[in-house]
Design a protein around this motif. Structure first.
Motif, PDB file in Angstrom:
ATOM      1  N   ASP A 120       0.772  -1.247   0.000  1.00 46.70           N
ATOM      2  CA  ASP A 120       0.000   0.000   0.000  1.00 46.70           C
ATOM      3  C   ASP A 120       0.802   1.294   0.000  1.00 46.70           C
ATOM      4  O   ASP A 120       0.231   2.359  -0.234  1.00 46.70           O
ATOM      5  CB  ASP A 120      -0.961   0.004   1.188  1.00 46.70           C
ATOM      6  CG  ASP A 120      -2.016  -1.070   1.059  1.00 46.70           C
ATOM      7  OD1 ASP A 120      -2.408  -1.368  -0.080  1.00 46.70           O
ATOM      8  OD2 ASP A 120      -2.440  -1.618   2.086  1.00 46.70           O
ATOM      9  N   CYS A 124      -1.586   4.100  -1.818  1.00 48.64           N
ATOM     10  CA  CYS A 124      -2.406   5.087  -1.108  1.00 48.64           C
ATOM     11  C   CYS A 124      -1.599   6.031  -0.230  1.00 48.64           C
ATOM     12  O   CYS A 124      -2.173   6.897   0.410  1.00 48.64           O
ATOM     13  CB  CYS A 124      -3.501   4.391  -0.299  1.00 48.64           C
ATOM     14  SG  CYS A 124      -2.924   3.194   0.906  1.00 48.64           S
ATOM     15  N   CYS A 128      -5.436   5.949   3.027  1.00 47.89           N
ATOM     16  CA  CYS A 128      -5.954   4.661   2.559  1.00 47.89           C
ATOM     17  C   CYS A 128      -7.419   4.556   2.978  1.00 47.89           C
ATOM     18  O   CYS A 128      -7.713   4.268   4.139  1.00 47.89           O
ATOM     19  CB  CYS A 128      -5.156   3.508   3.148  1.00 47.89           C
ATOM     20  SG  CYS A 128      -3.446   3.463   2.599  1.00 47.89           S
ATOM     21  N   ARG A 142      -6.990   7.615  -5.693  1.00 50.11           N
ATOM     22  CA  ARG A 142      -6.951   9.070  -5.537  1.00 50.11           C
ATOM     23  C   ARG A 142      -6.753   9.798  -6.865  1.00 50.11           C
ATOM     24  O   ARG A 142      -7.103  10.956  -6.997  1.00 50.11           O
ATOM     25  CB  ARG A 142      -5.880   9.467  -4.533  1.00 50.11           C
ATOM     26  CG  ARG A 142      -6.237   9.005  -3.133  1.00 50.11           C
ATOM     27  CD  ARG A 142      -5.299   9.499  -2.090  1.00 50.11           C
ATOM     28  NE  ARG A 142      -3.909   9.312  -2.478  1.00 50.11           N
ATOM     29  CZ  ARG A 142      -2.904   9.937  -1.913  1.00 50.11           C
ATOM     30  NH1 ARG A 142      -3.107  10.785  -0.948  1.00 50.11           N
ATOM     31  NH2 ARG A 142      -1.664   9.714  -2.303  1.00 50.11           N
TER      32      ARG A 142
END
Length: 169
Positions: A120, A124, A128, A142
């Motif tokens: 991740d 993100c 997240c 995003r």
């Protein structure tokens, strides 16, 4: 002995005269470096991650969520439709931070690695946000502002593992 002390004092005074601001410059540079590290800038301390889990079952049902890491149990939370549970943390230096959650509603029970630092960090970064539906969680992309980075539940990987211990109602 007085001559030695005076000689030392004289040498120390010469150094101060040669570099009058060096002590302040070093202190200032150290302060700037520490502020940068604490703010999650370049350095060994990671930026804080804001993790959000939203109930998106689409059935009008409430969902129970319990998230844990190796060190922390964040407790069980009941989310009504559209409601979210949010927490913040700082990933570790070694890149091994892992948070896993159990989700249960009706006759369903599933679990998922809601934050895996290796997976991740680039997806993100510091935000997240997940929408949890019946087939699994979807991460907010995003770049496009939509929850289209969907995952399957981890159920089959560790069905009877330590991940689920202590997660009963």
């Amino acid at each position: 002995m007085k001559e030695t002390i005076n000689l030392f004092t004289l040498e120390n005074k010469k150094m101060k005269d040669m570099f009058p601001f060096s002590r302040y410059l070093v202190s200032f540079m150290l302060l700037v470096s520490l502020v940068g590290l604490c703010d999650g800038g370049a350095g060994i301390i990671q930026k804080k991650v804001d993790l959000r889990i939203t109930n998106d079952l689409g059935t009008g049902e409430n969902i129970n969520v319990q998230c844990k890491s190796k060190d922390d149990d964040l407790g069980a939370h009941l989310l009504t439709p559209g409601q979210y549970f949010e927490f913040r943390f700082r990933p570790n230096f070694w890149g091994t931070t892992l948070y896993f959650c159990r989700f249960w509603w009706g006759n369903e029970s599933h679990w998922f690695d809601i934050y895996d630092q290796d997976r991740d960090t680039t997806r993100c970064d510091s935000q997240c946000w997940w929408m949890v539906g019946p087939v699994g969680p979807c991460l907010l992309d995003r770049n496009f502002g939509i929850y289209d980075l969907c995952q399957n539940w981890n159920d089959d990987e560790h069905n009877d593992s330590k991940y689920l211990e202590g997660s009963e109602n």
